[in-house]
Design a protein around this motif. Structure first.
Motif, mmCIF file in Angstrom:
data_model
loop_
_atom_site.group_PDB
_atom_site.id
_atom_site.type_symbol
_atom_site.label_atom_id
_atom_site.label_comp_id
_atom_site.label_asym_id
_atom_site.label_seq_id
_atom_site.Cartn_x
_atom_site.Cartn_y
_atom_site.Cartn_z
ATOM 1 N N GLU A 32 27.178 28.298 23.170
ATOM 2 C CA GLU A 32 27.464 26.967 23.443
ATOM 3 C C GLU A 32 26.914 26.513 24.808
ATOM 4 O O GLU A 32 26.545 25.199 25.062
ATOM 5 C CB GLU A 32 28.925 26.920 23.588
ATOM 6 N N ASP A 33 26.797 27.327 25.856
ATOM 7 C CA ASP A 33 26.233 27.138 27.085
ATOM 8 C C ASP A 33 25.194 28.213 27.174
ATOM 9 O O ASP A 33 25.577 29.317 27.939
ATOM 10 C CB ASP A 33 27.363 27.168 28.182
ATOM 11 N N SER A 74 20.358 27.650 22.541
ATOM 12 C CA SER A 74 21.415 26.641 22.516
ATOM 13 C C SER A 74 21.787 26.567 21.127
ATOM 14 O O SER A 74 21.237 26.517 20.318
ATOM 15 C CB SER A 74 21.222 25.456 23.193
ATOM 16 N N HIS A 75 23.136 26.453 20.887
ATOM 17 C CA HIS A 75 23.814 26.515 19.754
ATOM 18 C C HIS A 75 23.264 25.243 18.739
ATOM 19 O O HIS A 75 23.195 24.323 19.116
ATOM 20 C CB HIS A 75 25.243 26.318 19.542
ATOM 21 N N THR A 81 27.265 32.042 14.616
ATOM 22 C CA THR A 81 28.144 30.955 15.439
ATOM 23 C C THR A 81 28.121 31.747 16.633
ATOM 24 O O THR A 81 28.240 32.985 16.938
ATOM 25 C CB THR A 81 29.473 31.118 14.818
ATOM 26 N N GLU A 127 30.937 34.080 26.358
ATOM 27 C CA GLU A 127 30.777 33.337 24.907
ATOM 28 C C GLU A 127 31.745 34.024 24.029
ATOM 29 O O GLU A 127 31.934 33.540 23.050
ATOM 30 C CB GLU A 127 29.430 33.286 24.378
#
Length: 159
Positions: A38-39, A82-83, A93, A140
């Protein structure tokens, strides 16, 4: 696209011919886990600054990490970015990956990570199959096991 690779290798996009020949200076072939974050910049900072991976390549496009290569000093590494929901089928995921990283410095790494406040999910211990290991979670939620177990010797050829 921004490339913050220390010494980028030639690629077809830069006009160099594509080849199956090894890239000079490239690490030997190994298994490289791939994950999404996500980050991604924060995860890269954690894995490099806290855990000890080496920042070998980070390619960004529009503020997103499209590819990062972080090398483990003792061999191998991880690739991340990045996602992107469109690639979850191949990269998973964010926060669902796990990896086992071989190190000869289990005790030192455990001490350094616990002193840094990293969340330990499995305390350091000797394993019945050999080696000593522990596991932590990154920011994460991915699980990272670090241990001295290098696997069993490959069987020889059958006569």
């Amino acid at each position: 696209m921004t490339n913050t690779t220390p010494n980028p290798a030639p690629s077809p996009a830069s006009g160099a011919p594509a080849s199956n020949a090894p890239t000079p200076g490239a690490p030997a072939p190994t298994i490289w886990p791939g994950l999404q974050a996500e980050d991604a910049p924060a995860l890269i900072d954690f894995l490099v600054g806290t855990v000890g991976f080496l920042r070998t390549a980070v390619h960004e496009d529009g503020g997103r990490v499209v590819h990062a290569q972080l090398d483990w000093p003792e061999g191998g590494g991880v690739m991340l970015g990045s996602h992107d929901p469109a690639t979850e089928g191949t990269c998973g995921t964010p926060g669902t990956a796990s990896a086992y990283v071989v190190t000869d410095r289990v005790e030192d790494l455990y001490r350094r990570l616990t002193e840094a406040g990293v969340r330990v999910i499995a305390e350091i211990e000797d394993k019945p199959y050999g080696g000593r290991e522990f596991a932590v979670a990154d920011p994460e939620g991915n699980h990272w096991s670090f241990g001295s177990y290098r696997g069993e010797p490959r069987p020889g050829p059958t006569p």
